[in-house]
Write a protein that holds these residues in place. Structure first.
Motif, PDB file in Angstrom:
ATOM      1  N   GLY A   1       0.796  -1.228   0.000  1.00  0.00           N
ATOM      2  CA  GLY A   1       0.000   0.000   0.000  1.00  0.00           C
ATOM      3  C   GLY A   1       0.824   1.272   0.000  1.00  0.00           C
ATOM      4  N   ASP A   2       0.123   2.408  -0.053  1.00  0.00           N
ATOM      5  CA  ASP A   2       0.702   3.745  -0.192  1.00  0.00           C
ATOM      6  C   ASP A   2       1.502   3.854  -1.484  1.00  0.00           C
ATOM      7  OD1 ASP A   2      -0.542   4.647   2.054  1.00  0.00           O
ATOM      8  OD2 ASP A   2       1.278   5.158   3.157  1.00  0.00           O
ATOM      9  N   TYR A   3       0.771   3.827  -2.578  1.00  0.00           N
ATOM     10  CA  TYR A   3       1.352   3.946  -3.914  1.00  0.00           C
ATOM     11  C   TYR A   3       1.441   5.400  -4.348  1.00  0.00           C
ATOM     12  CZ  TYR A   3      -0.293  -0.764  -3.325  1.00  0.00           C
ATOM     13  OH  TYR A   3      -0.526  -1.998  -2.784  1.00  0.00           O
ATOM     14  N   VAL A   4       0.630   6.261  -3.737  1.00  0.00           N
ATOM     15  CA  VAL A   4       0.504   7.649  -4.179  1.00  0.00           C
ATOM     16  C   VAL A   4       1.026   8.612  -3.122  1.00  0.00           C
ATOM     17  CG1 VAL A   4      -1.502   7.037  -5.580  1.00  0.00           C
ATOM     18  CG2 VAL A   4      -1.855   7.930  -3.264  1.00  0.00           C
ATOM     19  N   ASP A   5       1.093   9.900  -3.505  1.00  0.00           N
ATOM     20  CA  ASP A   5       1.457  11.037  -2.653  1.00  0.00           C
ATOM     21  C   ASP A   5       2.965  11.129  -2.430  1.00  0.00           C
ATOM     22  OD1 ASP A   5      -1.255  11.413  -2.526  1.00  0.00           O
ATOM     23  OD2 ASP A   5      -1.488  10.884  -0.421  1.00  0.00           O
ATOM     24  N   ARG A   6       3.398  12.355  -2.239  1.00  0.00           N
ATOM     25  CA  ARG A   6       4.768  12.703  -1.845  1.00  0.00           C
ATOM     26  C   ARG A   6       5.797  12.547  -2.950  1.00  0.00           C
ATOM     27  NH1 ARG A   6       4.025  10.112   4.170  1.00  0.00           N
ATOM     28  NH2 ARG A   6       3.469  12.062   5.218  1.00  0.00           N
ATOM     29  N   GLY A   7       5.955  11.380  -3.542  1.00  0.00           N
ATOM     30  CA  GLY A   7       6.928  11.175  -4.608  1.00  0.00           C
ATOM     31  C   GLY A   7       6.473  11.782  -5.921  1.00  0.00           C
ATOM     32  N   PRO A   8       7.323  11.709  -6.966  1.00  0.00           N
ATOM     33  CA  PRO A   8       7.071  12.462  -8.194  1.00  0.00           C
ATOM     34  C   PRO A   8       6.107  11.827  -9.187  1.00  0.00           C
ATOM     35  CG  PRO A   8       9.180  11.348  -8.344  1.00  0.00           C
ATOM     36  CD  PRO A   8       8.668  11.105  -6.956  1.00  0.00           C
ATOM     37  N   ASP A   9       5.821  10.522  -9.084  1.00  0.00           N
ATOM     38  CA  ASP A   9       5.059   9.897 -10.177  1.00  0.00           C
ATOM     39  C   ASP A   9       4.054   8.864  -9.676  1.00  0.00           C
ATOM     40  OD1 ASP A   9       4.120   9.273 -12.666  1.00  0.00           O
ATOM     41  OD2 ASP A   9       5.990   8.425 -13.441  1.00  0.00           O
ATOM     42  N   SER A  10       3.058   9.340  -8.937  1.00  0.00           N
ATOM     43  CA  SER A  10       2.002   8.450  -8.466  1.00  0.00           C
ATOM     44  C   SER A  10       1.239   7.821  -9.627  1.00  0.00           C
ATOM     45  CB  SER A  10       1.031   9.222  -7.565  1.00  0.00           C
ATOM     46  OG  SER A  10       1.676   9.645  -6.380  1.00  0.00           O
ATOM     47  N   LYS A  11       0.959   8.610 -10.662  1.00  0.00           N
ATOM     48  CA  LYS A  11       0.267   8.068 -11.836  1.00  0.00           C
ATOM     49  C   LYS A  11       1.074   6.922 -12.443  1.00  0.00           C
ATOM     50  CE  LYS A  11      -1.475   9.236 -16.449  1.00  0.00           C
ATOM     51  NZ  LYS A  11      -0.686   8.184 -17.150  1.00  0.00           N
ATOM     52  N   GLY A  12       2.392   7.112 -12.555  1.00  0.00           N
ATOM     53  CA  GLY A  12       3.237   6.068 -13.114  1.00  0.00           C
ATOM     54  C   GLY A  12       3.227   4.801 -12.282  1.00  0.00           C
ATOM     55  N   VAL A  13       3.179   4.955 -10.945  1.00  0.00           N
ATOM     56  CA  VAL A  13       3.119   3.783 -10.066  1.00  0.00           C
ATOM     57  C   VAL A  13       1.829   2.997 -10.309  1.00  0.00           C
ATOM     58  CG1 VAL A  13       2.899   3.022  -7.661  1.00  0.00           C
ATOM     59  CG2 VAL A  13       4.622   4.727  -8.286  1.00  0.00           C
ATOM     60  N   ILE A  14       0.704   3.712 -10.380  1.00  0.00           N
ATOM     61  CA  ILE A  14      -0.569   3.011 -10.599  1.00  0.00           C
ATOM     62  C   ILE A  14      -0.597   2.361 -11.975  1.00  0.00           C
ATOM     63  CG2 ILE A  14      -3.069   3.282 -10.778  1.00  0.00           C
ATOM     64  CD1 ILE A  14      -2.931   5.391  -8.612  1.00  0.00           C
ATOM     65  N   ASP A  15      -0.103   3.053 -12.995  1.00  0.00           N
ATOM     66  CA  ASP A  15      -0.005   2.444 -14.326  1.00  0.00           C
ATOM     67  C   ASP A  15       0.823   1.154 -14.262  1.00  0.00           C
ATOM     68  OD1 ASP A  15      -1.496   4.241 -15.893  1.00  0.00           O
ATOM     69  OD2 ASP A  15       0.221   5.562 -16.217  1.00  0.00           O
ATOM     70  N   PHE A  16       1.946   1.218 -13.568  1.00  0.00           N
ATOM     71  CA  PHE A  16       2.857   0.067 -13.464  1.00  0.00           C
ATOM     72  C   PHE A  16       2.164  -1.102 -12.769  1.00  0.00           C
ATOM     73  CE2 PHE A  16       6.105  -2.543 -11.578  1.00  0.00           C
ATOM     74  CZ  PHE A  16       7.125  -2.564 -12.517  1.00  0.00           C
TER      75      PHE A  16
END
Length: 255
Positions: free
Chosen positions: A57-72
């Motif tokens: 968990g915690d894929y989003v927020d703070r870092g630069p590419d939350s969208k990229g994490v979810i896509d991945f």
């Protein structure tokens, strides 16, 4: 009658199944991709009958590419359903913001601005109350329009816990004294002190993230693999292969 507890040293994973449990990513798709590449290499040179990669968990927020994490993660799960993802408090906070935008909510206070930027949406506001509310209204609508429908579906699909062998996986931890199958989802994504301070053994080893530590914290009753990846540049995983347990680290210097 309470279930007997198990010590980390005595815990086993399922027969013939190697487990990888990856800590909080927070928008660091570079580290996530590197960790996956490392795991894939391991599975090639040291094959096993079956495996699971569990994201805590915690894929989003703070870092630069939350969208990229979810896509991945969506692509990984579609490629092989043995890639498993759990909900973190920031992932649920993102859903809460999409449902009802709040200027002082978790999303806006703890890295949601960076999440929105990864979708090409600015959520910065002036200092006035009216400015904040107007920014929320416009930014919320822009974010809804910018997000692929599959991203919302992904966030809504995330379970709060998983169990394999002698290990229980969740984002934050559990409430001591409550059976594992009766845990409150809010505790599973938010709990800290009462869980961390508990010295007794649990029915299973709890593998979690949520609370950053400088390096993986291996205790008799739990393992914390949140090493503040978005800031430290180090993503950490617990590997369980039968009775063998080890820590796997992936670092990207200067990121």
């Amino acid at each position: 009658m309470a279930e007997p507890g198990i010590h980390f040293l005595d815990a086993h994973g399922p027969e013939g199944v190697r487990l990888y449990a990856i800590g909080d990513v927070h928008g660091r798709v570079d580290l996530l991709a590197a960790m996956h590449q490392r795991i894939e290499s391991e599975l090639e040179w040291k094959p096993v009958r079956d495996w699971r990669v569990i994201h805590l968990g915690d894929y989003v927020d703070r870092g630069p590419d939350s969208k990229g994490v979810i896509d991945f993660l969506i692509a990984a799960r579609e490629r092989d359903p043995r890639h498993l993802m759990l909900a973190g408090n920031h992932d649920i906070g993102f859903l809460d913001f999409l449902r009802t935008p709040e200027p002082e909510g978790l999303f806006m206070r703890y890295g949601g601005v960076q999440t929105a930027l990864s979708y090409g949406v600015s959520l910065t506001a002036d200092a006035s109350w009216f400015g904040k509310m107007e920014t929320m209204r416009r930014g919320h609508q822009a974010l809804l329009e910018a997000m692929p429908p599959g991203h919302v579906d992904f966030l809504r699909s995330l379970p709060f816990s998983l169990t394999f062998g002698d290990f229980f996986f969740c984002h934050a931890g559990i409430r001591p004294g409550i059976p594992l199958d009766k845990q409150n989802p809010q505790d599973l994504i938010w709990i800290r002190d009462v869980f961390h301070d508990h010295t007794g053994l649990f029915p299973k080893i709890v593998v979690h993230g949520h609370t950053p530590v400088p390096e993986a914290e291996v205790m008799a009753n739990r393992v914390n693999v949140d090493t503040l990846a978005w800031q430290s540049g180090m993503l950490t995983a617990l590997v369980v292969d039968g009775a063998d347990k080890r820590i796997l680290e992936m670092a990207i210097k200067g990121a």
